[in-house]
Motif scaffolding. Structure first.
Motif, PDB file in Angstrom:
ATOM      1  N   THR A  81       0.845  -1.196   0.000  1.00  0.00           N
ATOM      2  CA  THR A  81       0.000   0.000   0.000  1.00  0.00           C
ATOM      3  C   THR A  81       0.880   1.245   0.000  1.00  0.00           C
ATOM      4  O   THR A  81       1.762   1.380   0.858  1.00  0.00           O
ATOM      5  CB  THR A  81      -0.904   0.022   1.240  1.00  0.00           C
ATOM      6  N   ASP A 115       0.082   1.216  -8.999  1.00  0.00           N
ATOM      7  CA  ASP A 115      -0.479  -0.134  -9.002  1.00  0.00           C
ATOM      8  C   ASP A 115      -0.130  -0.939 -10.247  1.00  0.00           C
ATOM      9  O   ASP A 115       0.007  -2.165 -10.176  1.00  0.00           O
ATOM     10  CB  ASP A 115      -2.009  -0.078  -8.872  1.00  0.00           C
ATOM     11  N   ASP A 179      -5.450   6.935  -7.890  1.00  0.00           N
ATOM     12  CA  ASP A 179      -4.102   6.489  -8.263  1.00  0.00           C
ATOM     13  C   ASP A 179      -3.005   7.288  -7.561  1.00  0.00           C
ATOM     14  O   ASP A 179      -3.016   8.524  -7.569  1.00  0.00           O
ATOM     15  CB  ASP A 179      -3.887   6.623  -9.773  1.00  0.00           C
TER      16      ASP A 179
END
Length: 339
Positions: A81, A115, A179
């Motif tokens: 994360t 990601d 994002d």
């Protein structure tokens, strides 16, 4: 998308009527994901972007190839994360001057999504990007991460949405409002009110033309107009210092230091050196003498222009400018960068 031209400290004196009122007109093209602010991208950073963010040293993804300054990097996909704070890592510590808010910086950069590792924009191979830092002209993450860094540094940052394009994201660039963005930025140069041309001095041997100082200390060069000499009837454009940068095109937006005097009196009527702020504007919006005299010259240069009335202001100079009607003007211009 059109990269928003900076147009800070643009002297109205130098703008033609056709150039007034639209700061996007004449600006250069870039991809839709250049790190310009809301207004350029259509995204509006959230209100939290205006508060001083917490800066942490990670996590940032690994640079797996092109690790040296100046090389196009390859960056791994983010793992885990990402931080909700602004993550900043100095990958290569430069030895140049420290960047301050309000400086123009010239950089190469690569941007991708945490990601997916999808690269949404890069200047590597396209040419450097120049803009003001620390003044809201780029996304907040850049403003906060790059002020205080040194020229010739490589900086990697992971920017949360609140310091990027906000909750709206940037659909044109494929960036969602959730994002985290990863940038690798190589800081090539910085410019401010003390910047000068760089390059090779060129002899000034024509005694019928003005001479211009070749000092590169950021102070206004002297312009000496020959006494008792009739001004030339045609435009004169000569190097005082010849740089080695890109050749200026008629469509370019330029970052300049400049000074202008009247041929007949030698009196200065305008200069960026007075305020200590640089001027940035599209060449196509300026007087014909500048358009014709700067196109084809190299970035990094100092140029002396003699502009007869027909390529300056003719019989109707700007009100309050101190320029007489039908005056021949002499300019000293340092072309610091092409924006």
């Amino acid at each position: 998308m059109r990269r928003r031209s900076v147009l800070l400290a643009v002297p109205a004196l130098m703008l033609t009527a056709a150039g007034c009122g639209d700061d996007d007109k004449g600006s250069d093209s870039a991809s839709s994901s250049s790190p310009t602010p809301s207004g350029s991208t259509g995204a509006t950073p959230s209100a939290s972007a205006t508060a001083a963010p917490k800066i942490v040293d990670g996590p940032v993804p690994a640079i797996t190839a092109g690790t040296a300054f100046g090389q196009k990097p390859t960056v791994a996909k983010g793992t885990g994360t990402p931080s909700t704070d602004l993550a900043v890592k100095t990958v290569v510590a430069g030895g140049g001057p420290v960047i301050a808010a309000g400086d123009y910086i010239q950089v190469n950069y690569l941007g991708q999504i945490w990601d997916s590792a999808k690269v949404f924009d890069t200047s590597f191979g396209r040419g450097p990007y120049t803009n003001v830092i620390g003044k809201g002209k780029v996304i907040p993450g850049w403003d906060k991460a790059l002020v205080g860094k040194k020229v010739k540094s490589r900086v990697e940052m992971a920017i949360p949405p609140s310091l990027g394009y906000g909750s709206s994201g940037n659909a044109q660039a494929g960036i969602k409002g959730t994002d985290t963005l990863v940038f690798v930025v190589d800081v090539l140069q910085r410019f401010n009110g003390k910047s000068s041309a760089t390059g090779t001095k060129v002899p000034q041997s024509d005694k019928k033309l003005p001479t211009v100082g070749a000092n590169t200390d950021g102070k206004a060069p002297d312009i000496t107009v020959p006494k008792g000499v009739k001004p030339p009837a045609k435009l004169v454009s000569n190097y005082v210092i010849e740089g080695d940068g890109a050749v200026v095109k008629a469509s370019d937006t330029l970052l300049l230091q400049y000074k202008g005097v009247v041929w007949d009196t030698g009196k200065e009527f305008d200069a960026t050196y007075r305020s200590g702020e640089l001027a940035a504007f599209p060449l196509a919006q300026l007087i014909k003498g500048w358009q014709q005299g700067l196109a084809g010259k190299k970035a990094g240069s100092r140029v002396m222009l003699v502009t007869p009335p027909d390529v300056a202001y003719g019989a109707q100079p700007p009100s309050g400018s101190g320029i007489p009607a039908n005056a021949t003007l002499v300019f000293c211009l340092d072309i610091l960068a092409i924006l």
